[in-house]
Design a protein around this motif. Sequence first.
Motif, PDB file in Angstrom:
ATOM      1  N   GLY A 129       0.834  -1.193   0.000  1.00  0.00           N
ATOM      2  CA  GLY A 129       0.000   0.000   0.000  1.00  0.00           C
ATOM      3  C   GLY A 129       0.866   1.239   0.000  1.00  0.00           C
ATOM      4  N   TYR A 130       1.914   1.210   0.846  1.00  0.00           N
ATOM      5  CA  TYR A 130       2.836   2.342   0.929  1.00  0.00           C
ATOM      6  C   TYR A 130       4.239   1.793   1.148  1.00  0.00           C
ATOM      7  N   ASN A 131       5.233   2.433   0.501  1.00  0.00           N
ATOM      8  CA  ASN A 131       6.613   1.965   0.575  1.00  0.00           C
ATOM      9  C   ASN A 131       7.539   3.084   1.020  1.00  0.00           C
ATOM     10  N   VAL A 132       8.398   2.792   1.992  1.00  0.00           N
ATOM     11  CA  VAL A 132       9.407   3.761   2.416  1.00  0.00           C
ATOM     12  C   VAL A 132      10.806   3.154   2.391  1.00  0.00           C
ATOM     13  N   ASN A 133      10.957   1.980   1.778  1.00  0.00           N
ATOM     14  CA  ASN A 133      12.278   1.367   1.709  1.00  0.00           C
ATOM     15  C   ASN A 133      12.527   0.767   0.331  1.00  0.00           C
ATOM     16  N   LEU A 134      12.550  -0.561   0.182  1.00  0.00           N
ATOM     17  CA  LEU A 134      12.941  -1.171  -1.086  1.00  0.00           C
ATOM     18  C   LEU A 134      11.951  -2.235  -1.542  1.00  0.00           C
ATOM     19  N   ILE A 135      11.503  -2.099  -2.793  1.00  0.00           N
ATOM     20  CA  ILE A 135      10.744  -3.139  -3.481  1.00  0.00           C
ATOM     21  C   ILE A 135      11.497  -3.440  -4.769  1.00  0.00           C
ATOM     22  N   GLN A 136      11.882  -4.694  -4.969  1.00  0.00           N
ATOM     23  CA  GLN A 136      12.728  -5.044  -6.107  1.00  0.00           C
ATOM     24  C   GLN A 136      12.282  -6.368  -6.727  1.00  0.00           C
ATOM     25  N   LYS A 137      12.319  -6.422  -8.066  1.00  0.00           N
ATOM     26  CA  LYS A 137      12.007  -7.634  -8.828  1.00  0.00           C
ATOM     27  C   LYS A 137      10.639  -8.204  -8.455  1.00  0.00           C
ATOM     28  N   CYS A 138       9.649  -7.333  -8.399  1.00  0.00           N
ATOM     29  CA  CYS A 138       8.286  -7.747  -8.075  1.00  0.00           C
ATOM     30  C   CYS A 138       7.355  -7.385  -9.227  1.00  0.00           C
ATOM     31  N   TYR A 139       6.180  -8.041  -9.275  1.00  0.00           N
ATOM     32  CA  TYR A 139       5.230  -7.690 -10.327  1.00  0.00           C
ATOM     33  C   TYR A 139       3.805  -7.972  -9.879  1.00  0.00           C
ATOM     34  N   ASN A 140       2.875  -7.313 -10.569  1.00  0.00           N
ATOM     35  CA  ASN A 140       1.454  -7.421 -10.244  1.00  0.00           C
ATOM     36  C   ASN A 140       0.677  -7.864 -11.467  1.00  0.00           C
ATOM     37  N   THR A 141      -0.284  -8.788 -11.249  1.00  0.00           N
ATOM     38  CA  THR A 141      -1.073  -9.320 -12.360  1.00  0.00           C
ATOM     39  C   THR A 141      -2.571  -9.278 -12.100  1.00  0.00           C
TER      40      THR A 141
END
Length: 540
Positions: free
Chosen positions: A371-383
């Motif tokens: 919902g909310y990010n304040v650090n790291l999101i990597q190599k992810c995806y949404n379908t």
Amino acid sequence: MKNKLENTGITLISLVVTIIVLLILAGVTLSLIGGSEGILGRATHAVDENEKAMAKEQVELAVSDYQTEFYEAKYVDRTNDGTKKEYILEKLKGETYTEKYRVVTSEEGKVKVYEKNGVSKNPIVTGNVQEDGSIKWDDEIAVGSPEEGETEEKNEAIMINVAEPNISSDYVKATVHVQIEYEGTITEITINGEKVEATKGENGIYTIEKEFTENGEYKIIAKDEDGKVQIEIAKITELTEDMDIWNKADMERFRDKVNSGRTFEGRTARVMADIDLEGSETNQWVPIAINFKGTFEGNHHTISNIYINSSSDYQGLFRQNYGVIQNIVVGGTIKGRNCIGGITGYNYNTILNCRNNAYVQGAQYSGGIAGYNVNLIQKCYNTNEIYATDAGTGGIAGGNRDGIIKECYNTAYIHSGYQTAGGICGYTVSGKIYNCYNKGKVYAVSYNVGGINGAAGNSTSATVYTYNCYNLGTVSGNTHKGQITGWPNANAGSSQDVNCYTTNATAAGLNAGVYSDNIWVDDTTNINGGYPILKWQLEK
């Protein structure tokens, strides 16, 4: 006569020299043969090591069979509700292998292997059964040698008092308090062979306070001036250990441990199979709470049929993430108020290699991964479809402040009932988005609609960078629409779209940009309609 005497003298001298040489050689030979480093000593040591290896091998062969039996009993036949550790301990107890070895176990997980018909009363090898059912052996114990403290004469006048361990609120460490009463002098105190310092009070009582981070039995030995000893055992059983998650019940057990205060800091929870949460309106998932600080290893499995329909904030598989979540797929339906995500409502740490296939809906800040990010999101995806009734809808994150989103993509419909929707992030207040792409349709009823960012920046101090991204999805709304960023705030300290493309994106062009690291490759297998894909997509 003289010649005979001379010859006799020479002969005697030769004999004496020969005897001396033989004695020297005998001494060298004995030194080579005897002693701990001699031939006999080394041979004995080799026999000892061989005996230990044989004992371990026999027990581990049995454990391998029991591992299979456990899986069948728990997940196929449904006749076992225990843990793998409990099952292995029960099966090992009292077992005899090849008429040679006998096993003794304790409830705490200790394993001792004895020679069944041997004269020694001491174990050949000892170890501990781990949560995953494997045995961690104590290699320092030699064959036939007594355990620490068993050969010394006992001094019953020494009183060792061990209080119940003080377990930290996060179940990461335990503090053991020990008091030793003795009128004489204690010359040495050890815990599991390690010397410890003890404070002697005016009342003559020695006080020890020591922290431990592992469950187990800790042998306390106090030795007096004459070498006599007293022994006591401190047991620690409540600390959090690594956990294997095989089914819905295990998943709920893990969730309940975290929600009751266990942080799993320094520990790993591993998903070992695909799990169906069997969610429904009457069987809703309660998210894993904010305490989690460990590693959640999904092992590329799927957690399906998650169902949440809540009026509360921070909904998802995890409520708020302070640990590392990686290699998991989530599917189902997740609805809440603010900060709603497939993996977590709010990401404070790291999310890697995750996929959301759940329908996500909230009021503000709805995202496929967070919902909310304040650090790291990597190599992810949404379908799957992501929807916010108010504002802040994104394929990966609804909102992003000072965080990094990289090497991610979205293929699903992203829309807002009011404003601010983006294929990757709805509202990037500050931070970086790079090496990402969007193929899904992006729509907002009112304004701030972008293929990558719905809106970017909010003040003169905010900095937003969007690098090496491209969009293929249609972007529609009333005002402030853009193929990359819908509304770059004019008051932002810096809001830049660099090396970003639409339908003219190429792997070479993207790799030539900032923060590329050559992670783009040509779509030679046509998994993305011929447009560039991320290198890690070939590894899925």
